[in-house]
Design an enzyme around this catalytic site. Sequence first.
Site, PDB file in Angstrom:
ATOM      1  N   SER A  19      -2.831  -8.254   3.039  1.00 14.72           N
ATOM      2  CA  SER A  19      -3.377  -8.127   4.726  1.00 14.72           C
ATOM      3  C   SER A  19      -3.779  -9.594   5.304  1.00 14.72           C
ATOM      4  O   SER A  19      -3.007  -9.478   6.108  1.00 14.72           O
ATOM      5  CB  SER A  19      -4.051  -6.506   4.856  1.00 14.72           C
ATOM      6  OG  SER A  19      -3.672  -5.048   4.036  1.00 14.72           O
TER       7      SER A  19
ATOM      8  N   LYS B 191     -20.394  -6.528   8.377  1.00  8.20           N
ATOM      9  CA  LYS B 191     -20.122  -8.339   7.847  1.00  8.20           C
ATOM     10  C   LYS B 191     -18.744  -7.879   7.996  1.00  8.20           C
ATOM     11  O   LYS B 191     -18.305  -9.277   7.054  1.00  8.20           O
ATOM     12  CB  LYS B 191     -20.132  -7.690   5.876  1.00  8.20           C
ATOM     13  CG  LYS B 191     -22.136  -7.329   5.600  1.00  8.20           C
ATOM     14  CD  LYS B 191     -21.921  -7.318   3.873  1.00  8.20           C
ATOM     15  CE  LYS B 191     -22.908  -6.027   4.292  1.00  8.20           C
ATOM     16  NZ  LYS B 191     -22.848  -5.032   2.545  1.00  8.20           N
TER      17      LYS B 191
ATOM     18  N   HIS C  73       0.594  -1.431   0.014  1.00  9.64           N
ATOM     19  CA  HIS C  73       0.002  -0.208   0.329  1.00  9.64           C
ATOM     20  C   HIS C  73       0.867   1.494  -0.180  1.00  9.64           C
ATOM     21  O   HIS C  73       0.432   2.540  -1.330  1.00  9.64           O
ATOM     22  CB  HIS C  73      -1.019   0.192   0.833  1.00  9.64           C
ATOM     23  CG  HIS C  73      -1.947  -1.166   1.359  1.00  9.64           C
ATOM     24  ND1 HIS C  73      -1.908  -1.639   2.391  1.00  9.64           N
ATOM     25  CD2 HIS C  73      -3.293  -1.083   0.493  1.00  9.64           C
ATOM     26  CE1 HIS C  73      -3.056  -2.405   2.754  1.00  9.64           C
ATOM     27  NE2 HIS C  73      -3.269  -2.399   1.416  1.00  9.64           N
TER      28      HIS C  73
ATOM     29  N   ARG D  97      -2.443  -5.782  -8.483  1.00 11.55           N
ATOM     30  CA  ARG D  97      -1.141  -6.816  -8.215  1.00 11.55           C
ATOM     31  C   ARG D  97      -0.615  -7.698  -8.651  1.00 11.55           C
ATOM     32  O   ARG D  97       0.580  -7.935  -9.974  1.00 11.55           O
ATOM     33  CB  ARG D  97      -0.795  -7.217  -6.416  1.00 11.55           C
ATOM     34  CG  ARG D  97      -0.824  -6.237  -5.173  1.00 11.55           C
ATOM     35  CD  ARG D  97      -1.852  -6.925  -4.471  1.00 11.55           C
ATOM     36  NE  ARG D  97      -2.751  -7.139  -4.543  1.00 11.55           N
ATOM     37  CZ  ARG D  97      -3.193  -8.177  -3.410  1.00 11.55           C
ATOM     38  NH1 ARG D  97      -3.308  -7.956  -1.814  1.00 11.55           N
ATOM     39  NH2 ARG D  97      -4.642  -8.123  -3.027  1.00 11.55           N
TER      40      ARG D  97
END
Length: 179
Positions: free
Chosen positions: A147, A59, A35, A109
């Site tokens: 992540s 959610k 990031h 990516r």
Amino acid sequence: MLKLKILELLKLYFGEIIMNKAIYPGSFDPITFGHIDIILRASKIFDYIVIGIAKDNSKTNFLFTETERKFFIENSLSEIENIEVKIFDGLLTDFVKKENSNIIIRGLRVLSDFEYEFRMALMNRKLDDEITTMFMMPNEKYTHISSSLIKEVVSLGGRVDDYVPPQILLELNNKLNEK
Ligand code: PNS
């Protein structure tokens, strides 16, 4: 900081989009060097970048609260003057409009990102045709990380120090070990 103040003052006087301002949205749970690489590249192209952190909702199960995620980003990017970090709730397109921008930046990516990003970009365009999504590729060192993958590796005792700033690594270990 001075550049930021001047841009804000100009905005106050002219009250319209006078800046080349882009929004970089995401979950950032937590921010990674991937990031950061995108933000550094974008900060050299756009006058001003607003990093939009998606608010916690029922959610999504985030490891870090939105305040923690914001703090990590601000700490990791304190040297860059033309960025600001904000938490947003609801539709991304509403946030982009509220920020007087018309550009969304997303990182691409690997090929597997493409389908999700493609659908999201087209839906956002349908929601607001004036908003354009622009894709940027991070340094190839970071094309395989996310992540989620970092959280998985840390929780299993693996090393990820090439992928997140040291302070975040510490926090990841604290959170994932206390679970
Ligand atoms: O880092 P992520 O998890 O890939 O980011 C996804 C994010 C936060 C950009 C996306 O879920 C989003 O835009 N959420 C806000 C709600 C919204 O506008 N949903 C419709 C997207 S087409």
